[in-house]
Design an enzyme around this catalytic site. Structure first.
Site, mmCIF file in Angstrom:
data_model
loop_
_atom_site.group_PDB
_atom_site.id
_atom_site.type_symbol
_atom_site.label_atom_id
_atom_site.label_comp_id
_atom_site.label_asym_id
_atom_site.label_seq_id
_atom_site.Cartn_x
_atom_site.Cartn_y
_atom_site.Cartn_z
ATOM 1 C CB CYS A 108 -8.762 8.669 -1.099
ATOM 2 S SG CYS A 108 -8.363 8.196 0.604
ATOM 3 C CB CYS B 6 -11.982 7.822 6.398
ATOM 4 S SG CYS B 6 -11.208 9.444 6.156
#
Length: 392
Positions: A220, A124
Site C-alpha cells: 500500500c 501490518c
C-alpha cells in the site's frame, strides 16, 4: 434434573459459530475500501448482525513516496464510507498512521538495509490490524472481528484452527501465519469458503460502488513498486553503493545499493549480461550488508535444505514443533509451491526446518509457513538458510 430444552427455544450456532441470534450480536468489519471487505460487511448485514465498519487511516501516501496529491488511501476510505452508507451501517475511520509508521514502515526500511526481503503486509496484520484493531472491536462491544481475507477458520479438537481458503488462487494463509490462538478465537473470515467470481456477484447484487474495483497488487505505501525510493525517504543517506562479487571472489561490477536486489534475482543485475564459467546465467546468491556486497553465482549456488526460522508462531499441537520433528510442508515464498520437510524446535522461540529436497531462492526476511494438508500450523521469519552438503 434440568429439563431438555425444546428445539424451538434452543439457540443454534449462527453463521459465525456463536450461539446467538445475529440480531443480538455485534460484529466489527475491517473495511479497506476493496470489494472483499465490502462484501463481507454486506453479507453480515444481510444476515441480520449488528455490523460496525472500521477503516484504518494507515499512512500519508504523499509523504511515503514524496509526491503531492498521491493519496489512493483517501480514495479507499471514501469507497468504504460509500459502501457503509449503501448497506446502512455505522462507519468509523481511525487514525493509525503513527502506529503503522513505527510498526510497519520503519521495519520495512530497516529490513531492506539488513539485506532482507521483507513482507510488510504480514507485519501490518500482526502489529496493527489483528492487535490494535481487535482491541478496538472489543471496546465497541463486538463479539467478533470479521475481515475479507481468503482463509478459513475451523473448530478442531483443541479449539480454533487456521486453514487455507478453498480458492487456491486467492488463498492468503501465508500472510496470516502470525495470527495467534487468542486472535483466532475472535476473528472470522466469511469469504474463505468462496471463490472470487462469487464475491464479485455479491458485490453487484448489493449494488456496491466497488463491485468492479480492481484488486490491489502492490504494497500500500509502495504503489509504484519502487522500494528504494521509499527506503531512501525513510532512511536518508543509508543506501550505499558497493561491489557485485562472484561466489569465487571475482569482482564483476558495481551496484547502487543492496536494496535493489533480492535472493534468487536473475535479471537486472547490472553486470552487462556476464555469465558464469560454463556460460550459465548468474543469480543473486547472497547479500552482504556489512560490506555492501551483492554476491552472484550459478543457480546451483542457491540450493538450500536447512532453514533457520525466528519468531515462530505455533498453531499446531502443543506450544512448538515436536522435539523429534513435525512432518510439514513449508511455503518459503507466497507464490512458490509448498515443499516437504521436518520442523524442529530451536532456541529463543525459533525453529529449524530440514527440507526433503533443496529449494532455490530462500531469502532472509521472507516467511516460512508450516502446513499439514490445508491446516496452517504457524510460521515465522527466515533468519538464514544453508546447504547441509556445502556446510559439511
Amino acid at each position: 434434573m434440568n429439563p431438555i430444552p425444546h428445539p424451538a427455544s434452543a439457540t443454534a450456532l449462527n453463521s459465525l459459530g456463536i450461539a446467538k441470534r445475529p440480531a443480538d450480536m455485534r460484529v466489527v468489519v475491517a473495511m479497506s475500501g476493496g470489494v472483499d471487505s465490502s462484501v463481507t460487511a454486506a453479507l453480515l448485514k444481510e444476515e441480520g448482525y449488528d455490523v460496525v465498519g472500521i477503516t484504518l487511516q494507515l499512512y500519508d501516501h504523499g509523504m511515503a513516496i514524496g509526491r503531492k496529491g498521491a493519496c489512493c488511501a483517501g480514495q479507499d476510505i471514501y469507497d468504504a464510507r460509500q459502501v457503509a452508507d449503501r448497506i446502512g451501517i455505522p462507519h468509523y475511520v481511525l487514525d493509525y498512521e503513527n502506529r503503522f509508521s513505527q510498526s510497519v514502515m520503519d521495519d520495512f526500511a530497516d529490513s531492506y538495509l539488513r539485506g532482507e526481503t521483507p513482507i510488510p503486509c504480514v507485519r501490518c496484520n500482526q502489529r496493527v490490524k489483528f492487535r490494535d484493531l481487535l482491541d478496538t472491536a472489543r471496546d465497541l462491544g463486538a463479539e467478533a472481528l470479521a475481515t475479507g481475507h481468503y482463509v478459513q477458520r475451523a473448530m478442531g479438537r483443541d479449539g480454533a484452527e487456521l486453514h487455507r481458503a478453498i480458492d487456491p488462487a486467492r488463498d492468503q494463509s501465508y500472510f496470516l501465519f502470525a495470527t495467534t490462538r487468542e486472535q483466532l478465537d475472535f476473528l472470522r473470515f466469511p469469504l474463505g469458503g468462496m471463490h472470487k467470481p462469487e464475491v464479485r456477484v455479491h458485490a453487484e447484487r448489493f449494488g456496491l460502488v466497488v463491485a468492479d474495483k480492481p484488486d490491489s497488487q502492490d504494497i500500500c505505501f509502495v504503489p509504484t513498486g519502487k522500494y528504494a525510493e521509499v527506503v531512501e525517504k525513510l532512511r536518508p543517506g543509508a543506501i550505499e553503493p558497493g561491489d557485485i562479487v562472484h561466489v569465487d571472489g571475482r569482482v564483476m561490477g558495481r551496484h547502487d545499493g543492496i536494496i535493489h536486489y533480492t535472493i534468487g534475482q536473475r535479471k537486472g543485475l547490472g553486470i552487462g549480461g556476464q555469465k558464469g564459467d560454463q556460460g550459465d546465467p548468474l543469480y543473486v546468491v547472497r547479500l552482504d550488508p556489512a560490506r555492501h556486497r551483492v554476491v552472484v553465482g550459478p543457480r546451483s549456488s542457491l540450493a538450500r535444505d536447512r532453514v533457520v526460522v525466528r519468531e515462530v508462531n505455533w498453531l499446531g499441537t502443543g506450544d512448538a514443533p515436536d522435539p523429534a520433528g513435525t512432518k510439514v510442508h513449508v511455503k518459503l515464498r507466497s507464490a512458490q509451491p509448498a515443499a516437504a520437510g521436518w520442523a524442529f524446535p530451536a532456541a529463543d522461540g525459533g525453529a529449524e526446518v530440514i527440507l526433503d529436497e533443496p529449494q532455490f531462492g530462500v531469502a532472509p526476511g521472507q516467511a516460512c509457513v508450516f502446513y499439514q494438508g490445508d491446516r496452517v500450523l504457524g510460521g515465522g521469519w527466515i533468519a538464514s538458510a544453508e546447504s547441509r552438503l556445502a556446510a559439511a
